[in-house]
Scaffold this motif. Structure first.
Motif: not given
Length: 183
Positions: A50-54, A60, A76, A129-132, A165
């Protein structure tokens, strides 16, 4: 790629690649099954990416999973993040230790977080961007959240939390979560 044990969190590792840079930019390997295997981990155990963009200041976490927990590789891939791991495994020699890291898109360092540890991060740049990569499919029914500002943890977040959130804003403190997880 070099693997280094994280002394404050038993079983955690940093995987530091060797980026090759030139006028075009850079190239580096961010996952190497042989290096993962060399520290006793199963590279085939990871089943979801997964990836999130903050944006700068977004916080988080702190998140973990109940039941068997969830091991993850976190990186990251763009920007910079302040990353936090809290060992919540009662049988661990580093139980309740907090470890912090700065992960950046420049270094592409990956952090392995063992199951049973809480994790959170804060974006330090305009975009991060953080990848998991996790070791079992996500099940929202197992999600556990701990207050990012719990005084017992005293995490030195580098920036004010500009956005998070609702679940993270309303998270209970560590003592409450641990009491609930003991049941």
């Amino acid at each position: 790629m070099k693997a280094t044990e994280v002394t404050r969190i038993h079983g955690a590792f940093l995987f530091e690649p060797t980026p090759y840079a030139d006028a075009r930019g850079f190239f580096c390997r961010t996952f190497d099954a042989d290096v993962i295997r060399s520290v006793g981990l199963d590279p085939h155990a990871f089943v979801q990416d997964s990836v999130s963009r903050s944006v700068r200041g977004v916080l988080r976490g702190l998140h973990l999973r109940s039941g068997r927990g969830e091991a993850k590789l976190v990186r990251c891939s763009y920007g910079r993040i302040f990353d936090v791991v809290v060992d919540l495994r009662p049988d661990s020699p580093t139980y309740r230790n907090v470890a912090t890291f700065e992960l950046t898109g420049e270094t592409q360092t990956t952090l392995y977080i063992p199951a049973g540890c809480a994790h959170g991060f804060q974006a330090l740049t305009g975009t991060a961007d953080t990848s998991y990569r996790i070791d079992r499919p996500h099940d929202p029914a197992e999600d556990v959240t701990i207050a990012y500002d719990d005084p017992e943890l005293a995490i030195p977040w580098p920036l004010p939390a500009t956005s998070m959130s609702q679940r993270d804003r309303e998270a209970p403190g560590l003592a409450s979560v641990l009491k609930h997880m003991e049941r």
